[in-house]
Design a protein around this motif. Structure first.
Motif, PDB file in Angstrom:
ATOM      1  N   ALA A 158       0.834  -1.209   0.000  1.00  0.00           N
ATOM      2  CA  ALA A 158       0.000   0.000   0.000  1.00  0.00           C
ATOM      3  C   ALA A 158       0.868   1.258   0.000  1.00  0.00           C
ATOM      4  CB  ALA A 158      -0.939  -0.007   1.197  1.00  0.00           C
ATOM      5  N   SER A 159       1.879   1.292   0.840  1.00  0.00           N
ATOM      6  CA  SER A 159       2.702   2.504   0.921  1.00  0.00           C
ATOM      7  C   SER A 159       3.531   2.717  -0.343  1.00  0.00           C
ATOM      8  CB  SER A 159       3.587   2.490   2.166  1.00  0.00           C
ATOM      9  OG  SER A 159       4.515   1.437   2.111  1.00  0.00           O
ATOM     10  N   SER A 160       3.773   1.655  -1.113  1.00  0.00           N
ATOM     11  CA  SER A 160       4.519   1.820  -2.363  1.00  0.00           C
ATOM     12  C   SER A 160       3.714   2.591  -3.404  1.00  0.00           C
ATOM     13  CB  SER A 160       4.917   0.452  -2.933  1.00  0.00           C
ATOM     14  OG  SER A 160       3.815  -0.205  -3.533  1.00  0.00           O
ATOM     15  N   GLN A 161       2.426   2.747  -3.171  1.00  0.00           N
ATOM     16  CA  GLN A 161       1.550   3.432  -4.114  1.00  0.00           C
ATOM     17  C   GLN A 161       1.216   4.858  -3.683  1.00  0.00           C
ATOM     18  OE1 GLN A 161       0.550   1.728  -7.132  1.00  0.00           O
ATOM     19  NE2 GLN A 161       2.284   0.594  -6.268  1.00  0.00           N
ATOM     20  N   LEU A 162       1.869   5.335  -2.639  1.00  0.00           N
ATOM     21  CA  LEU A 162       1.619   6.708  -2.179  1.00  0.00           C
ATOM     22  C   LEU A 162       1.794   7.693  -3.329  1.00  0.00           C
ATOM     23  CD1 LEU A 162       3.333   6.813   1.320  1.00  0.00           C
ATOM     24  CD2 LEU A 162       0.907   7.090   0.821  1.00  0.00           C
ATOM     25  N   GLY A 163       0.890   8.637  -3.403  1.00  0.00           N
ATOM     26  CA  GLY A 163       0.949   9.658  -4.435  1.00  0.00           C
ATOM     27  C   GLY A 163      -0.031   9.439  -5.570  1.00  0.00           C
ATOM     28  N   GLN A 164      -0.628   8.252  -5.661  1.00  0.00           N
ATOM     29  CA  GLN A 164      -1.632   8.026  -6.706  1.00  0.00           C
ATOM     30  C   GLN A 164      -2.857   8.876  -6.380  1.00  0.00           C
ATOM     31  OE1 GLN A 164      -1.210   6.482  -9.499  1.00  0.00           O
ATOM     32  NE2 GLN A 164       0.774   5.603  -8.952  1.00  0.00           N
ATOM     33  N   LYS A 165      -3.390   9.535  -7.372  1.00  0.00           N
ATOM     34  CA  LYS A 165      -4.569  10.365  -7.161  1.00  0.00           C
ATOM     35  C   LYS A 165      -5.333  10.504  -8.463  1.00  0.00           C
ATOM     36  CE  LYS A 165      -1.861  14.540  -7.736  1.00  0.00           C
ATOM     37  NZ  LYS A 165      -1.421  15.784  -7.151  1.00  0.00           N
ATOM     38  N   GLU A 166      -6.574  10.957  -8.320  1.00  0.00           N
ATOM     39  CA  GLU A 166      -7.402  11.189  -9.498  1.00  0.00           C
ATOM     40  C   GLU A 166      -6.841  12.357 -10.300  1.00  0.00           C
ATOM     41  OE1 GLU A 166     -10.169  11.876  -6.695  1.00  0.00           O
ATOM     42  OE2 GLU A 166     -10.308   9.762  -6.250  1.00  0.00           O
TER      43      GLU A 166
ATOM     44  N   ASP B 140      -8.071  10.162 -16.982  1.00  0.00           N
ATOM     45  CA  ASP B 140      -8.124   9.278 -15.818  1.00  0.00           C
ATOM     46  C   ASP B 140      -6.732   8.741 -15.533  1.00  0.00           C
ATOM     47  OD1 ASP B 140     -11.028   9.242 -15.391  1.00  0.00           O
ATOM     48  OD2 ASP B 140     -11.076   8.289 -17.349  1.00  0.00           O
ATOM     49  N   ASN B 141      -6.455   8.531 -14.250  1.00  0.00           N
ATOM     50  CA  ASN B 141      -5.183   7.944 -13.858  1.00  0.00           C
ATOM     51  C   ASN B 141      -5.227   6.460 -14.232  1.00  0.00           C
ATOM     52  OD1 ASN B 141      -3.099   6.641 -12.434  1.00  0.00           O
ATOM     53  ND2 ASN B 141      -3.141   8.167 -10.811  1.00  0.00           N
ATOM     54  N   PRO B 142      -4.402   6.018 -15.186  1.00  0.00           N
ATOM     55  CA  PRO B 142      -4.467   4.621 -15.608  1.00  0.00           C
ATOM     56  C   PRO B 142      -4.112   3.633 -14.503  1.00  0.00           C
ATOM     57  CG  PRO B 142      -2.583   5.719 -16.619  1.00  0.00           C
ATOM     58  CD  PRO B 142      -3.390   6.771 -15.904  1.00  0.00           C
ATOM     59  N   THR B 143      -3.309   4.045 -13.551  1.00  0.00           N
ATOM     60  CA  THR B 143      -2.964   3.150 -12.446  1.00  0.00           C
ATOM     61  C   THR B 143      -4.196   2.834 -11.617  1.00  0.00           C
ATOM     62  OG1 THR B 143      -0.704   4.000 -12.380  1.00  0.00           O
ATOM     63  CG2 THR B 143      -1.503   2.866 -10.408  1.00  0.00           C
ATOM     64  N   ILE B 144      -5.032   3.831 -11.348  1.00  0.00           N
ATOM     65  CA  ILE B 144      -6.254   3.613 -10.572  1.00  0.00           C
ATOM     66  C   ILE B 144      -7.214   2.708 -11.333  1.00  0.00           C
ATOM     67  CG2 ILE B 144      -8.304   4.745  -9.615  1.00  0.00           C
ATOM     68  CD1 ILE B 144      -6.453   7.138  -8.929  1.00  0.00           C
TER      69      ILE B 144
ATOM     70  N   ASN C 280     -14.002  -4.880 -14.211  1.00  0.00           N
ATOM     71  CA  ASN C 280     -13.773  -4.312 -15.541  1.00  0.00           C
ATOM     72  C   ASN C 280     -14.761  -3.227 -15.925  1.00  0.00           C
ATOM     73  OD1 ASN C 280     -11.515  -5.951 -16.003  1.00  0.00           O
ATOM     74  ND2 ASN C 280     -12.865  -7.670 -16.430  1.00  0.00           N
ATOM     75  N   TRP C 281     -15.822  -3.068 -15.165  1.00  0.00           N
ATOM     76  CA  TRP C 281     -16.800  -2.017 -15.452  1.00  0.00           C
ATOM     77  C   TRP C 281     -16.341  -0.661 -14.934  1.00  0.00           C
ATOM     78  CZ3 TRP C 281     -18.632   0.074 -10.954  1.00  0.00           C
ATOM     79  CH2 TRP C 281     -18.548  -0.718  -9.812  1.00  0.00           C
ATOM     80  N   ILE C 282     -15.272  -0.626 -14.147  1.00  0.00           N
ATOM     81  CA  ILE C 282     -14.719   0.652 -13.676  1.00  0.00           C
ATOM     82  C   ILE C 282     -13.688   1.107 -14.700  1.00  0.00           C
ATOM     83  CG2 ILE C 282     -13.354   1.809 -11.892  1.00  0.00           C
ATOM     84  CD1 ILE C 282     -14.654  -0.054  -9.850  1.00  0.00           C
ATOM     85  N   ASN C 283     -13.963   2.234 -15.343  1.00  0.00           N
ATOM     86  CA  ASN C 283     -13.077   2.729 -16.387  1.00  0.00           C
ATOM     87  C   ASN C 283     -12.678   4.185 -16.197  1.00  0.00           C
ATOM     88  OD1 ASN C 283     -12.874   0.368 -18.094  1.00  0.00           O
ATOM     89  ND2 ASN C 283     -15.068   0.642 -18.393  1.00  0.00           N
ATOM     90  N   ASP C 284     -12.845   4.678 -14.973  1.00  0.00           N
ATOM     91  CA  ASP C 284     -12.439   6.049 -14.706  1.00  0.00           C
ATOM     92  C   ASP C 284     -11.955   6.151 -13.268  1.00  0.00           C
ATOM     93  OD1 ASP C 284     -14.686   6.699 -12.864  1.00  0.00           O
ATOM     94  OD2 ASP C 284     -15.895   6.544 -14.688  1.00  0.00           O
ATOM     95  N   ASP C 285     -11.323   7.264 -12.946  1.00  0.00           N
ATOM     96  CA  ASP C 285     -10.835   7.437 -11.580  1.00  0.00           C
ATOM     97  C   ASP C 285     -11.794   8.260 -10.723  1.00  0.00           C
ATOM     98  OD1 ASP C 285     -10.362  10.034 -12.482  1.00  0.00           O
ATOM     99  OD2 ASP C 285      -8.187   9.864 -12.426  1.00  0.00           O
ATOM    100  N   GLU C 286     -12.972   8.566 -11.275  1.00  0.00           N
ATOM    101  CA  GLU C 286     -13.987   9.276 -10.490  1.00  0.00           C
ATOM    102  C   GLU C 286     -14.788   8.316  -9.610  1.00  0.00           C
ATOM    103  OE1 GLU C 286     -13.619  10.177 -13.872  1.00  0.00           O
ATOM    104  OE2 GLU C 286     -12.468  11.913 -13.232  1.00  0.00           O
TER     105      GLU C 286
END
Length: 72
Positions: free
Chosen positions: A8-16, A22-26, A36-42
């Motif tokens: 979890a801490s290795s992913q610090l800084g990910q944000k919308e 959209d953030n592709p990582t999210i 697979n139905w989630i296709n945005d970071d909102e």
């Protein structure tokens, strides 16, 4: 448990990303655990993230239908 926290801490800084991008990582967090139905970071992604962390740590996590009610 410490492995879960390390992941979890290795992913610090990910944000919308504001606006139409959209953030592709999210989005990939969701797709990696079968949502697979989630296709945005909102889409609220806190539980998606924890499911992804659990999967990365080799732990079990709750599975949900690929098409959640109300998300057609």
């Amino acid at each position: 448990m410490s492995n879960l926290l390390t992941i979890a801490s290795s992913q610090l800084g990910q944000k919308e990303i504001s606006g139409p991008e959209d953030n592709p990582t999210i989005v990939n967090y969701a797709h990696d655990i079968g949502l697979n139905w989630i296709n945005d970071d909102e889409t609220p992604w806190c539980s998606v993230f924890m499911g992804w962390c659990a999967k990365q740590a080799g732990l079990s996590f709750p599975k949900v239908p690929l098409h959640a009610p109300g998300c057609e």
